[in-house]
Enzyme design. Sequence first.
Site, PDB file in Angstrom:
ATOM      1  N   SER A 101      -8.325 -95.782 -34.454  1.00 13.68           N
ATOM      2  CA  SER A 101      -7.821 -96.963 -33.752  1.00 13.68           C
ATOM      3  C   SER A 101      -8.041 -98.228 -34.573  1.00 13.68           C
ATOM      4  O   SER A 101      -7.448 -98.360 -35.657  1.00 13.68           O
ATOM      5  CB  SER A 101      -8.486 -97.035 -32.386  1.00 13.68           C
ATOM      6  OG  SER A 101      -7.879 -98.028 -31.612  1.00 13.68           O
ATOM      7  N   ASP A 104      -1.096 -90.763 -25.981  1.00 16.35           N
ATOM      8  CA  ASP A 104      -1.991 -91.910 -26.144  1.00 16.35           C
ATOM      9  C   ASP A 104      -1.391 -93.125 -25.432  1.00 16.35           C
ATOM     10  O   ASP A 104      -0.281 -93.564 -25.753  1.00 16.35           O
ATOM     11  CB  ASP A 104      -2.144 -92.174 -27.652  1.00 16.35           C
ATOM     12  CG  ASP A 104      -3.175 -93.231 -27.982  1.00 16.35           C
ATOM     13  OD1 ASP A 104      -3.440 -94.120 -27.143  1.00 16.35           O
ATOM     14  OD2 ASP A 104      -3.716 -93.174 -29.092  1.00 16.35           O
ATOM     15  N   HIS A 113      -6.084 -90.937 -26.562  1.00 19.09           N
ATOM     16  CA  HIS A 113      -6.736 -91.828 -27.510  1.00 19.09           C
ATOM     17  C   HIS A 113      -8.217 -91.547 -27.643  1.00 19.09           C
ATOM     18  O   HIS A 113      -8.903 -92.229 -28.393  1.00 19.09           O
ATOM     19  CB  HIS A 113      -6.511 -93.288 -27.053  1.00 19.09           C
ATOM     20  CG  HIS A 113      -6.691 -94.301 -28.149  1.00 19.09           C
ATOM     21  ND1 HIS A 113      -5.782 -94.493 -29.158  1.00 19.09           N
ATOM     22  CD2 HIS A 113      -7.695 -95.200 -28.360  1.00 19.09           C
ATOM     23  CE1 HIS A 113      -6.219 -95.461 -29.968  1.00 19.09           C
ATOM     24  NE2 HIS A 113      -7.370 -95.904 -29.505  1.00 19.09           N
TER      25      HIS A 113
END
EC number: 3.1.2.12
Lengths: 676, 282
Positions: B149, B226, B260
Amino acid sequence: MDVYEGRGRLDVIAEEVNASDDEGHQAWRSRPLVDIDGVENRARVQPGSSFQRFSVGTDESLHFDPCMSEEDEESADGGVFADSEGLVDGKRALTESDPPDVFCADCQTPTHAFQKSFGPHKSHRVILMSAAMQETKKNVSKTKGKLEEKITQMENFASNLEEIFITVEDNFGRQEQNLEQHYNDVLQTLSQRYEESASALENEKKVKLESLYSQLICCGKMMDTTKELIEVAQKLYRTENKCSFLRRVMAIMKRIEEFTKEEPELKLATSLEFETLTADFSDIKHMMDSINIVPAPSAPVMNPQIPNSASLTSLRVCWSLFSDDTVEYYELYSRPISEDMSVESGLEASMVKVKETHYTVTELVPNAQYEFWVTATNTTGISPSSEKAVYMTVPAPPIIKPQECTSCPDAALIRWDSGNTNPVDSYTVELAEIGPEVGESSITESIVAIPTCECLIQLQPGTRYLVYVRAVNIGGPSERSQPFTVVTIGTFFHLLEDTAHPCLSISEDGFTMFYTDDELPLSEMAFTDESFARCVAVLGDLIPIRSKHYWEVEVDPNTEYRIGVAYEDTQRNAYLGGNNASWCMRHVLTPSRHKYEFLHNGWTPDIRITRHPLRIGVALDYDHGKLSFFNADLEQHLYTFHCQFLHFVHPCFALDNPGALTLVNGTEAPNYTKFT
Amino acid sequence: MALSQVSSNKCSGGYQKVFEHDSSELKCKMKFAIFLPPKAETSKCPVLYWLSGLTCTEQNFITKAGSQQAASEHGLIIVAPDTSPRGCNVEGEEESWDFGTGAGFYVNATQDPWKTNYRMYSYITEELPRLVNSNFPTDPERMSVSGHSMGGHGALICALKNPGKYKSVSAFAPICNPMQCAWGQKAFSGYLGEDKSTWEAYDATVLAASYSGPELDILIDQGRDDQFLSASQLLPDNLIAACSEKKIPVVFRLQQGYDHSYYFIFSFINEHIKHHAKYLNA
């Protein structure tokens, strides 16, 4: 070698030595010069004496003492000369009573120096005693040398004689046996004849006696009848009664008349003499004649084929004699054995005359069977034929098919053509490792008894090999085939052209495939059971070994392709990757971008690739169940299928639009392919 | 520089440790996690730097990602630093979870009150490697970078801004084009000011378009499910387009069903470690 000759020479020496010795006998004195004396005695043919050693009755082997050694002879020489009176050098003889001090070479006599000028040796060559001694010694050695030669010759001759004696014994033995047998035969035949004749004679006697006996009986009967008649007649005659007498007398008289008319047979039924049977002794005679004749030989015996004695077109045929026959020559017959039984009797046998007990027949056909038989002939006649023996020529060497051979770092699969129209028993594969130096290669491994025309061989990675194949039948192995080179670097395989879709064409070298959009109508395409029917695809012939394999494919950025692996039985009317028997990387070209799919069973992950691979590396790992794809130029891993392969898989290739793919084989799997 | 060990646990044959030190760049005490494989006992090992995402500390990766097994097998040291300076009492740093504490964005801030402490870019690319190399059996020539991320963004920009420094780079659900997404815009305007030209230096997509240097090999995994992907925070397509244009090798995998979270990281961390090992152990 003339024994007497040597004897003559020895005579001379003896005279030289024994000049003053007037014994004058012809016999040899035992001199320790050489032991020729002993030898000569033995070798010389003396009337009636020393044949002891050569009698047939003994088995003694002949033995001769060796010559005496040089040293002994030297001392003997010295001894000899020492025996005769010799002066010490330098001391001169002064009177006749002194020992002689010089030597007359001409008369071969010792004499005195002072006598030289006026004595009988006036004009002769007179030399000092010592010089004379030297000269004479030299002569003696020379002669000795000759004698030694003679001795060697004699020894050789003697041993030859030994052998000859043995041969004579053998021959004698054979002849004796022969003779015995022959005479036995003759005797047997004679006794048979005698018995026959005797019994014939006896029979005749019986016959005669019987006939005489019967004759006797007849006579007796007749006599009885006659007597009876007489009695009757007499009785009648004495009859007083005249009436009955007259009545009966006529009948009686008639009877008597009739009877007397009959002539008695007084001749003997048979003769008293016996026939003298002329016995037929012609065959006995023949046998007697043939006793000294060598018998015709018995049938020889064919030897079985000796291993490795046959070649592609020739056979070494051997046979042996059944017994100690004398044979002048043999006649060897040969005939090819054909597969077709009906033809066999029609084939002619060829014959060749041979003096030895073997013959090499040439100009034969490879991998074929031949019948051989042989007869032996001598002056008497021909032996019966031997039993027939079958020999076989070796096969022609096989021919390796390079287009059907595959390899990988651990093994190679070799396929070949038999090279022979008829079947062979088995094949042998020979491997030679090619060493780093040129020309250095020797057979390191042989695999025998291979039943079919293919062989999977375990090999070492990273090595060059030469592979040879031989065909083997009962005649032996063929010559080696042409070699085939295997390099165990990377995986090497060809495309299975039978599986190619009709629209997929393959280049000459067999590694580039094209999809040419020829717009052939469907009806004109030659589909087979093996070829792909919808997907324009082809399979590769990967070696069936569960190890790691790696190959590369060169592609065009504009070609839509499918590259991967599939089971051999993947449906030919399915698309690669569309079923569960195939896995492939697929490149699709859309108007906006390149799409890459990794298909199996119709499913693909979603993957974006920014650099378009021009050379794709495919790594197959059976043990870990992985099929990986790489951008070989970038050493970039693209994707890995994880799947347990239940069967062996084949590399598969397809083109979805007109274009080309090139298979690159034999590359070692790069290191980075491990990290998947 | 003095390191003090905070914790040490044996794991997968090696040691998962946490250290604390005084950072000169960040002007505060910083912790970082380091995994030492068994190989480190006898020889020097290459280093993989893992940059974590928003709200993470040095703990998340080492407790949730399950990286120790693969690191042990391939003999890699993994260093996982914190995501921002801590305890500096900068005003406003606790206000949001996506800016300030735990959201350093791996930039060197130029704006007040951030510019004193928020220098994560230099910390990651210079101070930390120096520290690690002098205190642990590392091969200084062999390092790689990865992250998730925001950390993915960090990994990408470190690699793109330092051609040849990192042997390989990979990312999980990275923020590919921060200039174009809400997160990035918020962070950059706070740390770097309004001049967007200064943002370009920290935007992977922009950096890719002008990259020149040794060839990279970028592996990116992205969960299809995600939420942030669908919220247009990540924008991988932009990066892919830029890399395709510039011919930077990227393999981008859209993983069906994954989100995620660290479960996603856990699922693919082995493949990423293998990807790095390929270059670090070459």
